[in-house]
Scaffold this active site. Sequence first.
Site, PDB file in Angstrom:
ATOM      1  N   PRO A 125       0.617  -1.137  -0.004  1.00 15.32           N
ATOM      2  CA  PRO A 125      -0.133   0.069   0.028  1.00 15.32           C
ATOM      3  C   PRO A 125       0.699   1.474  -0.013  1.00 15.32           C
ATOM      4  O   PRO A 125       0.884   2.088   1.033  1.00 15.32           O
ATOM      5  CB  PRO A 125      -0.781  -0.033   1.161  1.00 15.32           C
ATOM      6  CG  PRO A 125      -0.101  -0.957   2.210  1.00 15.32           C
ATOM      7  CD  PRO A 125       0.787  -1.833   1.272  1.00 15.32           C
ATOM      8  N   CYS A 126       1.553   1.524  -1.153  1.00 24.49           N
ATOM      9  CA  CYS A 126       2.274   2.937  -1.076  1.00 24.49           C
ATOM     10  C   CYS A 126       1.158   3.929  -1.205  1.00 24.49           C
ATOM     11  O   CYS A 126       1.841   5.327  -0.884  1.00 24.49           O
ATOM     12  CB  CYS A 126       3.233   2.820  -2.413  1.00 24.49           C
ATOM     13  SG  CYS A 126       2.179   2.561  -4.124  1.00 24.49           S
TER      14      CYS A 126
END
Length: 162
Positions: A125-126
């Site tokens: 989850p950047c």
Amino acid sequence: MEPSILQTCYIETPLGHAKITGNENGIASVSILDTQKELSDSIPESLLDCVIQLKAYFNDTRKTFDLKLNPEGTTFQKKVWKQLETIPFGKSISYLDLSKQLGDAKAIRAVANANGKNPLWIIVPCHRVIGSDGSLTGYAGGLYRKQWLLNHESDYKQQMLF
């Protein structure tokens, strides 16, 4: 031993068509496309769990992913991507905080660069990393998608008024 060939499929998401690649060694990449691709009629067995889990994520029935991952990257990039996986659903942190968690606040540019090269859209989850001032900063998929994902994960969903 001969390396296994990567298999590919294309699926529809609320944010556009996504491309998934991987094989029995794990998922190598998940990316959002800015163009329409022909959606896959059949999903390779090695990619099926990823497709199922992504659809559940978009349907609000999954908050975490349980997949065998096999992205290509440097040792440092993989360290950053591993740390990204610890950011809880619905939460966000700053690039500075991420750098501190990795043990070097001065490495913020290198951390941001590694974050931007994350090949596993949503799975790693950047999108949960934001500027220290709360601003939405660079996102390979486009800032509107980053905002959509953060809203999707928020406890306080914005309701349409009309």
